[in-house]
Scaffold this motif. Structure first.
Motif, PDB file in Angstrom:
ATOM      1  N   PRO A  95      60.265  31.862  49.592  1.00 12.49           N
ATOM      2  CA  PRO A  95      60.617  32.778  48.512  1.00 12.49           C
ATOM      3  C   PRO A  95      60.145  34.196  48.797  1.00 12.49           C
ATOM      4  CG  PRO A  95      58.649  31.567  47.927  1.00 12.49           C
ATOM      5  CD  PRO A  95      59.138  30.990  49.238  1.00 12.49           C
ATOM      6  N   ALA A  96      60.748  35.136  48.087  1.00 10.60           N
ATOM      7  CA  ALA A  96      60.221  36.498  48.079  1.00 10.60           C
ATOM      8  C   ALA A  96      58.943  36.480  47.241  1.00 10.60           C
ATOM      9  CB  ALA A  96      61.256  37.446  47.484  1.00 10.60           C
ATOM     10  N   LEU A  97      58.110  37.477  47.424  1.00 13.85           N
ATOM     11  CA  LEU A  97      56.833  37.518  46.732  1.00 13.85           C
ATOM     12  C   LEU A  97      56.712  38.817  45.951  1.00 13.85           C
ATOM     13  CD1 LEU A  97      53.990  36.209  46.340  1.00 13.85           C
ATOM     14  CD2 LEU A  97      53.266  37.475  48.372  1.00 13.85           C
ATOM     15  N   ALA A  98      56.290  38.706  44.704  1.00 13.36           N
ATOM     16  CA  ALA A  98      55.995  39.873  43.870  1.00 13.36           C
ATOM     17  C   ALA A  98      54.547  39.758  43.416  1.00 13.36           C
ATOM     18  CB  ALA A  98      56.918  39.916  42.657  1.00 13.36           C
ATOM     19  N   ILE A  99      53.820  40.862  43.529  1.00 15.36           N
ATOM     20  CA  ILE A  99      52.425  40.868  43.102  1.00 15.36           C
ATOM     21  C   ILE A  99      52.312  41.736  41.857  1.00 15.36           C
ATOM     22  CG2 ILE A  99      50.056  41.447  43.737  1.00 15.36           C
ATOM     23  CD1 ILE A  99      50.920  41.023  46.665  1.00 15.36           C
ATOM     24  N   SER A 100      51.780  41.151  40.803  1.00 19.98           N
ATOM     25  CA  SER A 100      51.596  41.877  39.545  1.00 19.98           C
ATOM     26  C   SER A 100      50.236  42.571  39.568  1.00 19.98           C
ATOM     27  CB  SER A 100      51.683  40.908  38.361  1.00 19.98           C
ATOM     28  OG  SER A 100      52.954  40.313  38.307  1.00 19.98           O
ATOM     29  N   LEU A 101      50.222  43.795  40.059  1.00 18.11           N
ATOM     30  CA  LEU A 101      48.968  44.543  40.155  1.00 18.11           C
ATOM     31  C   LEU A 101      48.515  45.066  38.797  1.00 18.11           C
ATOM     32  CD1 LEU A 101      49.365  46.778  43.330  1.00 18.11           C
ATOM     33  CD2 LEU A 101      47.868  44.822  43.037  1.00 18.11           C
ATOM     34  N   HIS A 102      49.431  45.610  38.029  1.00 15.96           N
ATOM     35  CA  HIS A 102      49.188  46.229  36.725  1.00 15.96           C
ATOM     36  C   HIS A 102      48.475  47.571  36.820  1.00 15.96           C
ATOM     37  CE1 HIS A 102      50.750  42.649  34.910  1.00 15.96           C
ATOM     38  NE2 HIS A 102      49.839  41.930  35.516  1.00 15.96           N
ATOM     39  N   THR A 103      47.626  47.747  37.814  1.00 15.21           N
ATOM     40  CA  THR A 103      46.940  49.015  38.053  1.00 15.21           C
ATOM     41  C   THR A 103      46.318  48.965  39.441  1.00 15.21           C
ATOM     42  OG1 THR A 103      45.193  50.532  37.293  1.00 15.21           O
ATOM     43  CG2 THR A 103      44.810  48.181  36.962  1.00 15.21           C
ATOM     44  N   ARG A 131      41.695  46.771  36.239  1.00 13.15           N
ATOM     45  CA  ARG A 131      42.429  45.520  36.468  1.00 13.15           C
ATOM     46  C   ARG A 131      41.599  44.319  36.023  1.00 13.15           C
ATOM     47  NH1 ARG A 131      44.032  41.568  40.219  1.00 13.15           N
ATOM     48  NH2 ARG A 131      46.289  41.305  40.174  1.00 13.15           N
ATOM     49  N   ALA A 132      40.315  44.326  36.328  1.00 11.80           N
ATOM     50  CA  ALA A 132      39.427  43.225  35.921  1.00 11.80           C
ATOM     51  C   ALA A 132      39.331  43.134  34.401  1.00 11.80           C
ATOM     52  CB  ALA A 132      38.041  43.411  36.537  1.00 11.80           C
ATOM     53  N   THR A 133      39.433  44.258  33.717  1.00  6.45           N
ATOM     54  CA  THR A 133      39.406  44.263  32.255  1.00  6.45           C
ATOM     55  C   THR A 133      40.721  43.744  31.686  1.00  6.45           C
ATOM     56  OG1 THR A 133      37.896  46.137  32.243  1.00  6.45           O
ATOM     57  CG2 THR A 133      39.127  45.734  30.220  1.00  6.45           C
ATOM     58  N   LEU A 134      41.839  44.169  32.283  1.00  6.75           N
ATOM     59  CA  LEU A 134      43.161  43.765  31.794  1.00  6.75           C
ATOM     60  C   LEU A 134      43.462  42.302  32.079  1.00  6.75           C
ATOM     61  CD1 LEU A 134      45.315  46.854  32.852  1.00  6.75           C
ATOM     62  CD2 LEU A 134      44.579  46.242  30.532  1.00  6.75           C
ATOM     63  N   LEU A 135      43.005  41.808  33.230  1.00  5.65           N
ATOM     64  CA  LEU A 135      43.266  40.433  33.665  1.00  5.65           C
ATOM     65  C   LEU A 135      41.930  39.718  33.851  1.00  5.65           C
ATOM     66  CD1 LEU A 135      45.598  42.405  34.853  1.00  5.65           C
ATOM     67  CD2 LEU A 135      46.198  40.430  36.191  1.00  5.65           C
ATOM     68  N   PRO A 136      41.254  39.366  32.768  1.00  3.85           N
ATOM     69  CA  PRO A 136      39.872  38.890  32.852  1.00  3.85           C
ATOM     70  C   PRO A 136      39.667  37.608  33.654  1.00  3.85           C
ATOM     71  CG  PRO A 136      40.759  38.545  30.646  1.00  3.85           C
ATOM     72  CD  PRO A 136      41.758  39.381  31.396  1.00  3.85           C
ATOM     73  N   HIS A 188      39.181  38.136  41.331  1.00  4.96           N
ATOM     74  CA  HIS A 188      38.787  39.534  41.533  1.00  4.96           C
ATOM     75  C   HIS A 188      38.985  39.907  42.999  1.00  4.96           C
ATOM     76  CE1 HIS A 188      37.441  40.087  37.464  1.00  4.96           C
ATOM     77  NE2 HIS A 188      36.842  38.911  37.535  1.00  4.96           N
ATOM     78  N   ILE A 189      40.201  40.336  43.275  1.00  2.06           N
ATOM     79  CA  ILE A 189      40.576  40.806  44.603  1.00  2.06           C
ATOM     80  C   ILE A 189      40.985  42.260  44.432  1.00  2.06           C
ATOM     81  CG2 ILE A 189      42.111  40.462  46.573  1.00  2.06           C
ATOM     82  CD1 ILE A 189      42.594  37.589  45.535  1.00  2.06           C
ATOM     83  N   ALA A 190      40.463  43.122  45.269  1.00  2.00           N
ATOM     84  CA  ALA A 190      40.779  44.546  45.164  1.00  2.00           C
ATOM     85  C   ALA A 190      42.289  44.762  45.291  1.00  2.00           C
ATOM     86  CB  ALA A 190      40.048  45.328  46.245  1.00  2.00           C
ATOM     87  N   PRO A 191      42.850  45.637  44.480  1.00  2.00           N
ATOM     88  CA  PRO A 191      44.290  45.905  44.551  1.00  2.00           C
ATOM     89  C   PRO A 191      44.776  46.244  45.959  1.00  2.00           C
ATOM     90  CG  PRO A 191      43.407  46.882  42.568  1.00  2.00           C
ATOM     91  CD  PRO A 191      42.233  46.379  43.364  1.00  2.00           C
ATOM     92  N   ALA A 192      44.026  47.021  46.704  1.00  2.00           N
ATOM     93  CA  ALA A 192      44.436  47.364  48.075  1.00  2.00           C
ATOM     94  C   ALA A 192      44.517  46.110  48.949  1.00  2.00           C
ATOM     95  CB  ALA A 192      43.465  48.374  48.680  1.00  2.00           C
ATOM     96  N   GLU A 193      43.591  45.181  48.769  1.00  2.00           N
ATOM     97  CA  GLU A 193      43.625  43.941  49.535  1.00  2.00           C
ATOM     98  C   GLU A 193      44.829  43.080  49.127  1.00  2.00           C
ATOM     99  OE1 GLU A 193      41.000  39.952  50.606  1.00  2.00           O
ATOM    100  OE2 GLU A 193      40.110  41.488  49.321  1.00  2.00           O
ATOM    101  N   LEU A 194      45.155  43.069  47.834  1.00  2.00           N
ATOM    102  CA  LEU A 194      46.336  42.323  47.380  1.00  2.00           C
ATOM    103  C   LEU A 194      47.608  42.864  48.026  1.00  2.00           C
ATOM    104  CD1 LEU A 194      45.618  41.816  43.584  1.00  2.00           C
ATOM    105  CD2 LEU A 194      45.785  40.053  45.352  1.00  2.00           C
ATOM    106  N   VAL A 195      47.709  44.174  48.080  1.00  2.00           N
ATOM    107  CA  VAL A 195      48.880  44.784  48.718  1.00  2.00           C
ATOM    108  C   VAL A 195      48.932  44.395  50.189  1.00  2.00           C
ATOM    109  CG1 VAL A 195      49.929  46.983  49.404  1.00  2.00           C
ATOM    110  CG2 VAL A 195      49.029  46.697  47.075  1.00  2.00           C
TER     111      VAL A 195
END
Length: 177
Positions: free
Chosen positions: A140-148, A154-159, A163-170
């Motif tokens: 499948p294709a992959l979409a990552i929901s970063l939100h910020t 991000r840790a506050t919005l998605l408690p 806890h992976i840094a957004p740059a690492e997720l990208v």
């Protein structure tokens, strides 16, 4: 909706309810956003689904049934040509059933692999498992929901998200692509 989208409330065999969304039809057809869980454990601050917590996982047949229902609502060659796994629930928390549904939809369901989009808030299990797909398996294709891109926000919005840094997720997402 004004854009051609429509919500479908789906009653499951045990009486639980999930929501699917018919996506607007474009030149290559429409799509559907399907749920993978009843409720969700991530607890995103902005999402009503996560506020009640996780009730249960959907089986692969229940996921595929949402696509069949969407196809009944939009019959024809251009009816439902895209499936996004971004409805109720975090697909990474139900990965076996989600990947089984993706495999069925990408083989017997006639949906192009790039039109099967698995969305995640960034659970390492997704990246590990997708990397293990064998040649010939539906990828499948992959979409990552970063939100910020702000890790603290991000840790506050998605408690309850990992806890992976957004740059690492990208970076993890780019390695998969």
């Amino acid at each position: 909706g004004e854009d051609g989208s429509a919500r479908l409330l789906v009653r499951l065999g045990d009486g639980q309810m999930v929501e699917s969304v018919l996506l607007p039809a474009g030149p290559k057809g429409g799509g559907v956003c399907v749920s993978t869980q009843v409720g969700c454990a991530v607890g995103c601050r902005f999402c009503m689904t996560g506020q009640g917590g996780l009730v249960r996982q959907l089986g692969s047949a229940e996921i595929v049934a949402q696509v069949a229902l969407a196809r009944q609502q939009r019959p024809g060659l251009k009816g439902v040509r895209r499936v996004v796994f971004m409805g109720m629930g975090e697909p990474a928390h139900n990965l076996d059933n989600v990947l089984e549904a993706i495999d069925l939809l990408g083989s017997a369901g006639g949906i192009a692999h790039k039109n099967l989009v698995l969305s995640t808030v960034g659970d390492r299990r997704v990246f590990d498992r997708l990397a293990q797909l064998a040649p010939g398996e539906v990828k499948p294709a992959l979409a990552i929901s970063l939100h910020t891109t702000d890790a603290e926000l991000r840790a506050t919005l998605l408690p309850n998200a990992p806890h992976i840094a957004p740059a690492e997720l990208v970076e993890l997402g780019e390695r998969y692509a």
